[in-house]
Design a protein around this motif. Structure first.
Motif, mmCIF file in Angstrom:
data_model
loop_
_atom_site.group_PDB
_atom_site.id
_atom_site.type_symbol
_atom_site.label_atom_id
_atom_site.label_comp_id
_atom_site.label_asym_id
_atom_site.label_seq_id
_atom_site.Cartn_x
_atom_site.Cartn_y
_atom_site.Cartn_z
ATOM 1 N N GLY A 22 1.553 4.664 4.626
ATOM 2 C CA GLY A 22 0.802 3.464 4.970
ATOM 3 C C GLY A 22 0.219 3.559 6.368
ATOM 4 N N LEU A 48 -1.308 -2.111 7.754
ATOM 5 C CA LEU A 48 0.055 -1.559 7.747
ATOM 6 C C LEU A 48 1.113 -2.638 7.512
ATOM 7 N N TRP A 90 1.257 -3.936 4.056
ATOM 8 C CA TRP A 90 1.852 -2.879 3.227
ATOM 9 C C TRP A 90 3.382 -2.864 3.371
#
Lengths: 100, 187
Positions: free
Chosen positions: B154, B162, B165
């Protein structure tokens, strides 16, 4: 029957010993934990533990944690040996019965 | 097999069942609640970090101490049911791991926010890898390794997203793990 331990042979005591021997050597089971785990009443478990203690198969310690009394139980070396001998005797019986 | 043999087989089955039930109760008691709680915390704090970065500090400052307090209470209750040395070893391990992480954060500062965040998250997952080996629990080992790989991927592929994720993959995995433990492992 040869090799079977009269104290441990009783089904509930057999399960109690099996549960206690499943613990790590430094672990001790609390009374209510055993009641819940084995689905036994307080009185029933207490009576079986008394019998196991009389045979010196378990140690029972009562202490206060904070303000609450708690009872901890763990197997003795003698109890471990007796249980293992009993299980071994059960295995021999099964092996013998299979050969017949 | 004759009647005596069948009785012996039943007794052995009862022994095995009691053994397995005891180990499951000792090893997994409270783990379902802890994982669901931390799954929710990871989900919320990382989503806030992604979409409301100004609120991130407050949210983490409130939720993470609450999560730590909840974990300590649950584990202490577990240790009252079956007392042993494991609780002290468990806390010592996590304390040392976080002290190690804090030391490196201080030594490497200033580092950008994404790298700090990734380091802290993967440090926790490294704790899971160690616990997986220590407790011989493959589930922890694989969760630690696979989430670490997913977070690093990620970082490289979804840099701008990020935290979203991490929230979805990390928080989601912990929540699912909590449900799985409740349904399958605690019985």
């Amino acid at each position: 029957m040869e090799g079977l331990d009269k104290v441990i042979h009783q089904p509930n005591r057999l399960r109690i010993m099996a549960a206690l021997l499943a613990l790590d050597p430094d672990e001790r089971a609390e009374f209510t934990f055993l009641c819940d785990l084995l689905e036994l009443t307080d009185g029933n478990l207490g009576a079986h533990l008394q019998r196991l203690q009389d045979a010196r198969y378990v140690m029972i310690e009562k202490k206060f944690v904070g303000r609450k009394p708690r009872t901890y139980i763990w197997p003795t070396a003698r109890g471990r040996a007796a249980f293992e001998a009993h299980v071994e005797a059960l295995r021999r019986i099964i092996a013998g019965a299979s050969e017949d | 097999m004759n009647e005596v043999g069948e009785g012996a087989a039943r007794a052995l089955a009862a022994v095995e069942q009691a053994r397995q039930r005891t180990r499951r109760q000792v090893e997994w008691w409270g783990a379902d609640i802890i994982f669901m709680m931390w799954g929710a915390i990871w989900l919320v704090t990382n989503l806030v970090n992604q979409f409301l970065p100004g609120m991130s500090g407050i949210m983490q400052g409130v939720l993470i101490p609450l999560g730590i307090a909840g974990t300590v209470i649950i584990l202490r209750r577990g240790n009252l049911r079956v007392s042993g040395a494991w609780l002290r070893q468990f806390f010592t391990f996590w304390l040392l791991l976080f002290a190690y992480g804090a030391m490196w954060l201080c030594l490497l500062a200033p580092v950008n926010e994404h790298r700090i965040g990734l380091f802290v998250h993967t440090l926790v997952l490294f704790g899971f890898v160690v616990m997986g080996i220590w407790l011989q629990t493959k589930l922890f080992l694989w969760v630690g390794l696979s989430l670490t790989a997913a977070f690093v991927a990620g970082y490289m592929l979804l840099y701008q997203w990020l935290w979203a994720w991490v929230a979805m993959v990390g928080g989601g995995t912990f929540l699912c793990l909590g449900v799985f433990i409740r349904l399958k492992l605690r019985r």
